[in-house]
Design an enzyme around this catalytic site. Sequence first.
Site, mmCIF file in Angstrom:
data_model
loop_
_atom_site.group_PDB
_atom_site.id
_atom_site.type_symbol
_atom_site.label_atom_id
_atom_site.label_comp_id
_atom_site.label_asym_id
_atom_site.label_seq_id
_atom_site.Cartn_x
_atom_site.Cartn_y
_atom_site.Cartn_z
ATOM 1 N N GLY A 50 0.832 -1.194 0.000
ATOM 2 C CA GLY A 50 0.000 0.000 0.000
ATOM 3 C C GLY A 50 0.865 1.241 0.000
ATOM 4 N N GLN A 63 2.844 10.093 1.150
ATOM 5 C CA GLN A 63 4.150 9.431 1.247
ATOM 6 C C GLN A 63 5.079 9.787 0.097
ATOM 7 O OE1 GLN A 63 2.267 5.345 2.144
ATOM 8 N NE2 GLN A 63 4.250 5.266 3.160
ATOM 9 N N CYS A 92 5.846 0.060 7.313
ATOM 10 C CA CYS A 92 5.451 1.183 6.464
ATOM 11 C C CYS A 92 6.663 1.615 5.649
ATOM 12 C CB CYS A 92 4.969 2.330 7.355
ATOM 13 S SG CYS A 92 4.511 3.813 6.438
ATOM 14 N N LEU A 93 6.440 1.901 4.361
ATOM 15 C CA LEU A 93 7.565 2.313 3.514
ATOM 16 C C LEU A 93 8.173 3.633 3.986
ATOM 17 C CD1 LEU A 93 6.164 1.342 -0.012
ATOM 18 C CD2 LEU A 93 7.737 0.055 1.449
ATOM 19 N N HIS A 122 -4.546 1.281 7.387
ATOM 20 C CA HIS A 122 -3.207 1.878 7.502
ATOM 21 C C HIS A 122 -3.049 3.030 6.508
ATOM 22 C CE1 HIS A 122 1.396 1.401 7.767
ATOM 23 N NE2 HIS A 122 1.211 2.216 6.757
ATOM 24 N N GLU A 123 -3.440 2.778 5.252
ATOM 25 C CA GLU A 123 -3.279 3.823 4.228
ATOM 26 C C GLU A 123 -4.231 4.983 4.478
ATOM 27 O OE1 GLU A 123 -0.660 3.638 2.602
ATOM 28 O OE2 GLU A 123 -0.308 1.521 3.028
ATOM 29 N N HIS A 160 -2.843 7.433 6.834
ATOM 30 C CA HIS A 160 -1.839 8.345 6.263
ATOM 31 C C HIS A 160 -2.488 9.658 5.796
ATOM 32 C CE1 HIS A 160 2.048 6.362 6.174
ATOM 33 N NE2 HIS A 160 1.559 5.261 5.656
#
Length: 159
Positions: A46, A51, A93-94, A135-136, A139
Amino acid sequence: MAIRTIRERGDDILRGKAKPVAEMTPRLQTIIKDMYETMYDSDGVGLAAPQIGIKKRVFVVDVPKEDGESDKYTMINPEILETSGEQEGFEGCLSVPGKHGMVKRPMHVKVRAQDENMNWREVEAEGLLARAILHENDHLDGILYTDLVEGDLLDNEEE
Ligand code: NI
């Protein structure tokens, strides 16, 4: 298409509230393509627009399923309609490279979002897909999983 630079924890853009998308534009189409390319390049499931430094309410997910297929969604202006149940699992997470931690999330989620044609649709998800969507979605409101983690944030080598 291009791989974009992923913003990392400590960058203010990850902590702001992203703005609603009013319409699809060629620029936004390119951003979404780049989000997929950037996510796949980093082996993520994701990625949310903030991000890569874009303050818009857009995220993409592509979560593998057991049958070898995957659940792939572009979600624009998402709204969480319902959640139920509970799951606990490790999350990463990236934007927080090299780390993971235990996060409790609802097991099921019902979400409403616009697709790349700006058509509204509802998606019901559970398990890993529900976790990825939540999660996304976080963000877009400046929330990182590290805010929710139970116990310590772990280094990936420690697993
Ligand atoms: Ni993330």
